[in-house]
Write a protein that holds these residues in place. Structure first.
Motif, PDB file in Angstrom:
ATOM      1  N   ARG A   1       1.102  -1.046   0.130  1.00  0.00           N
ATOM      2  CA  ARG A   1      -0.375   0.028   0.092  1.00  0.00           C
ATOM      3  C   ARG A   1       1.079   1.759   0.425  1.00  0.00           C
ATOM      4  NH1 ARG A   1      -2.836  -4.002   2.054  1.00  0.00           N
ATOM      5  NH2 ARG A   1      -5.809  -3.305   1.215  1.00  0.00           N
ATOM      6  N   GLU A   2       1.824   1.078  -0.286  1.00  0.00           N
ATOM      7  CA  GLU A   2       2.887   2.213  -0.405  1.00  0.00           C
ATOM      8  C   GLU A   2       2.872   2.457  -1.913  1.00  0.00           C
ATOM      9  OE1 GLU A   2       4.519   4.082   1.591  1.00  0.00           O
ATOM     10  OE2 GLU A   2       3.621   2.541   3.402  1.00  0.00           O
ATOM     11  N   CYS A   3       2.940   3.784  -2.501  1.00  0.00           N
ATOM     12  CA  CYS A   3       3.709   4.232  -3.741  1.00  0.00           C
ATOM     13  C   CYS A   3       5.156   4.961  -3.331  1.00  0.00           C
ATOM     14  CB  CYS A   3       2.615   5.801  -4.330  1.00  0.00           C
ATOM     15  SG  CYS A   3       0.715   5.089  -3.877  1.00  0.00           S
ATOM     16  N   ASP A   4       5.741   4.128  -4.981  1.00  0.00           N
ATOM     17  CA  ASP A   4       6.463   4.748  -4.728  1.00  0.00           C
ATOM     18  C   ASP A   4       7.226   6.131  -5.348  1.00  0.00           C
ATOM     19  OD1 ASP A   4       9.619   5.153  -6.293  1.00  0.00           O
ATOM     20  OD2 ASP A   4       9.174   3.685  -7.523  1.00  0.00           O
ATOM     21  N   PRO A   5       7.788   7.249  -5.257  1.00  0.00           N
ATOM     22  CA  PRO A   5       8.306   8.160  -5.249  1.00  0.00           C
ATOM     23  C   PRO A   5       9.132   9.136  -6.257  1.00  0.00           C
ATOM     24  CG  PRO A   5       9.496   7.597  -3.101  1.00  0.00           C
ATOM     25  CD  PRO A   5       8.286   6.622  -3.644  1.00  0.00           C
ATOM     26  N   ASN A   6       9.137   7.728  -6.769  1.00  0.00           N
ATOM     27  CA  ASN A   6       9.633   7.991  -7.885  1.00  0.00           C
ATOM     28  C   ASN A   6       8.654   8.164  -9.354  1.00  0.00           C
ATOM     29  OD1 ASN A   6      12.669   8.990  -7.094  1.00  0.00           O
ATOM     30  ND2 ASN A   6      12.477   6.893  -6.443  1.00  0.00           N
ATOM     31  N   TYR A   7       7.537   8.291  -8.906  1.00  0.00           N
ATOM     32  CA  TYR A   7       6.844   8.777 -10.604  1.00  0.00           C
ATOM     33  C   TYR A   7       7.405   8.603 -11.799  1.00  0.00           C
ATOM     34  CZ  TYR A   7       5.361  13.113  -9.131  1.00  0.00           C
ATOM     35  OH  TYR A   7       6.180  14.701  -9.085  1.00  0.00           O
ATOM     36  N   THR A   8       6.804   8.663 -12.995  1.00  0.00           N
ATOM     37  CA  THR A   8       7.006   9.389 -13.952  1.00  0.00           C
ATOM     38  C   THR A   8       5.841  10.165 -14.440  1.00  0.00           C
ATOM     39  OG1 THR A   8       7.972   7.149 -14.498  1.00  0.00           O
ATOM     40  CG2 THR A   8       7.166   8.618 -16.327  1.00  0.00           C
ATOM     41  N   PHE A   9       5.966  11.345 -15.047  1.00  0.00           N
ATOM     42  CA  PHE A   9       5.328  12.182 -16.183  1.00  0.00           C
ATOM     43  C   PHE A   9       5.827  12.134 -17.332  1.00  0.00           C
ATOM     44  CE2 PHE A   9       4.085  16.118 -17.520  1.00  0.00           C
ATOM     45  CZ  PHE A   9       3.069  16.506 -17.418  1.00  0.00           C
ATOM     46  N   ASN A  10       4.726  12.108 -17.889  1.00  0.00           N
ATOM     47  CA  ASN A  10       4.621  11.803 -19.156  1.00  0.00           C
ATOM     48  C   ASN A  10       3.847  12.925 -20.689  1.00  0.00           C
ATOM     49  OD1 ASN A  10       3.771  11.431 -22.159  1.00  0.00           O
ATOM     50  ND2 ASN A  10       6.368  10.199 -21.900  1.00  0.00           N
ATOM     51  N   SER A  11       4.770  13.607 -21.233  1.00  0.00           N
ATOM     52  CA  SER A  11       3.296  15.112 -21.566  1.00  0.00           C
ATOM     53  C   SER A  11       4.562  15.184 -23.070  1.00  0.00           C
ATOM     54  CB  SER A  11       4.051  16.156 -20.875  1.00  0.00           C
ATOM     55  OG  SER A  11       3.347  17.459 -22.082  1.00  0.00           O
ATOM     56  N   PRO A  12       3.112  14.898 -23.640  1.00  0.00           N
ATOM     57  CA  PRO A  12       3.648  14.798 -25.655  1.00  0.00           C
ATOM     58  C   PRO A  12       3.318  16.182 -26.012  1.00  0.00           C
ATOM     59  CG  PRO A  12       1.593  13.928 -25.434  1.00  0.00           C
ATOM     60  CD  PRO A  12       1.852  14.460 -24.325  1.00  0.00           C
ATOM     61  N   MET A  13       3.438  17.307 -25.632  1.00  0.00           N
ATOM     62  CA  MET A  13       3.695  18.944 -25.599  1.00  0.00           C
ATOM     63  C   MET A  13       5.079  18.675 -25.889  1.00  0.00           C
ATOM     64  SD  MET A  13       0.230  19.307 -25.182  1.00  0.00           S
ATOM     65  CE  MET A  13       0.411  21.639 -25.324  1.00  0.00           C
ATOM     66  N   ASN A  14       5.121  20.229 -26.376  1.00  0.00           N
ATOM     67  CA  ASN A  14       6.552  20.723 -27.404  1.00  0.00           C
ATOM     68  C   ASN A  14       6.664  21.781 -26.794  1.00  0.00           C
ATOM     69  OD1 ASN A  14       5.194  22.836 -28.882  1.00  0.00           O
ATOM     70  ND2 ASN A  14       5.088  21.511 -30.369  1.00  0.00           N
ATOM     71  N   VAL A  15       7.807  22.382 -26.546  1.00  0.00           N
ATOM     72  CA  VAL A  15       8.543  23.014 -25.523  1.00  0.00           C
ATOM     73  C   VAL A  15       7.634  24.490 -26.395  1.00  0.00           C
ATOM     74  CG1 VAL A  15       9.766  25.037 -24.987  1.00  0.00           C
ATOM     75  CG2 VAL A  15      10.546  22.201 -24.823  1.00  0.00           C
ATOM     76  N   ALA A  16       7.252  25.110 -27.859  1.00  0.00           N
ATOM     77  CA  ALA A  16       7.070  26.423 -27.544  1.00  0.00           C
ATOM     78  C   ALA A  16       5.034  26.051 -26.901  1.00  0.00           C
ATOM     79  CB  ALA A  16       6.377  25.836 -28.851  1.00  0.00           C
ATOM     80  N   ASP A  17       4.594  24.782 -26.989  1.00  0.00           N
ATOM     81  CA  ASP A  17       3.043  25.528 -26.545  1.00  0.00           C
ATOM     82  C   ASP A  17       3.071  24.504 -24.894  1.00  0.00           C
ATOM     83  OD1 ASP A  17       2.026  25.451 -29.454  1.00  0.00           O
ATOM     84  OD2 ASP A  17       2.005  23.309 -30.003  1.00  0.00           O
ATOM     85  N   PHE A  18       3.593  24.640 -24.735  1.00  0.00           N
ATOM     86  CA  PHE A  18       3.408  23.898 -22.813  1.00  0.00           C
ATOM     87  C   PHE A  18       3.017  24.902 -21.416  1.00  0.00           C
ATOM     88  CE2 PHE A  18       7.749  22.356 -20.928  1.00  0.00           C
ATOM     89  CZ  PHE A  18       7.599  20.929 -21.934  1.00  0.00           C
TER      90      PHE A  18
END
Length: 105
Positions: free
Chosen positions: A64-81
């Motif tokens: 019942r523990e969550c790994d604090p090293n989760y992954t974030f993913n975004s397909p946004m390019n820098v111009a549209d951040f």
């Protein structure tokens, strides 16, 4: 595994809301997009914000523990951040901007 999918999803949501200090009114913007059991001892819970392509992937163990090293993913390019987050509550806009910026090298 004694941990159910529903429990894993709630644990992951609670973890992310605590991690980013999201108030209870703004939590409704977040939802579980997908959950899959990986191996015998943990799930990967995918969480997103309504209307955005960004996703967090959080490992939830049978302890019942969550790994604090989760992954974030975004397909946004820098111009549209930041073009698509202006209408969100301030705290959520800040979280998305911080996560998107963290992946830029």
């Amino acid at each position: 595994m004694e941990l159910s999918i529903a429990e894993a999803e709630q644990l992951a949501l609670d973890f992310l809301m605590t991690e980013w200090d999201i108030n209870s009114e703004d939590q409704e913007w977040f939802s579980v997009l997908n959950t899959r059991q990986t191996g015998e001892n943990w799930y990967i819970v995918e969480i997103g914000v309504e209307g955005l392509p960004d996703k967090w992937f959080i490992q939830v163990y049978d302890t019942r523990e969550c790994d604090p090293n989760y992954t974030f993913n975004s397909p946004m390019n820098v111009a549209d951040f930041f073009s698509d987050i202006n209408e969100l509550p301030d705290r959520i806009s800040h979280v998305i901007a911080a996560e998107r910026s963290a992946g830029v090298v």
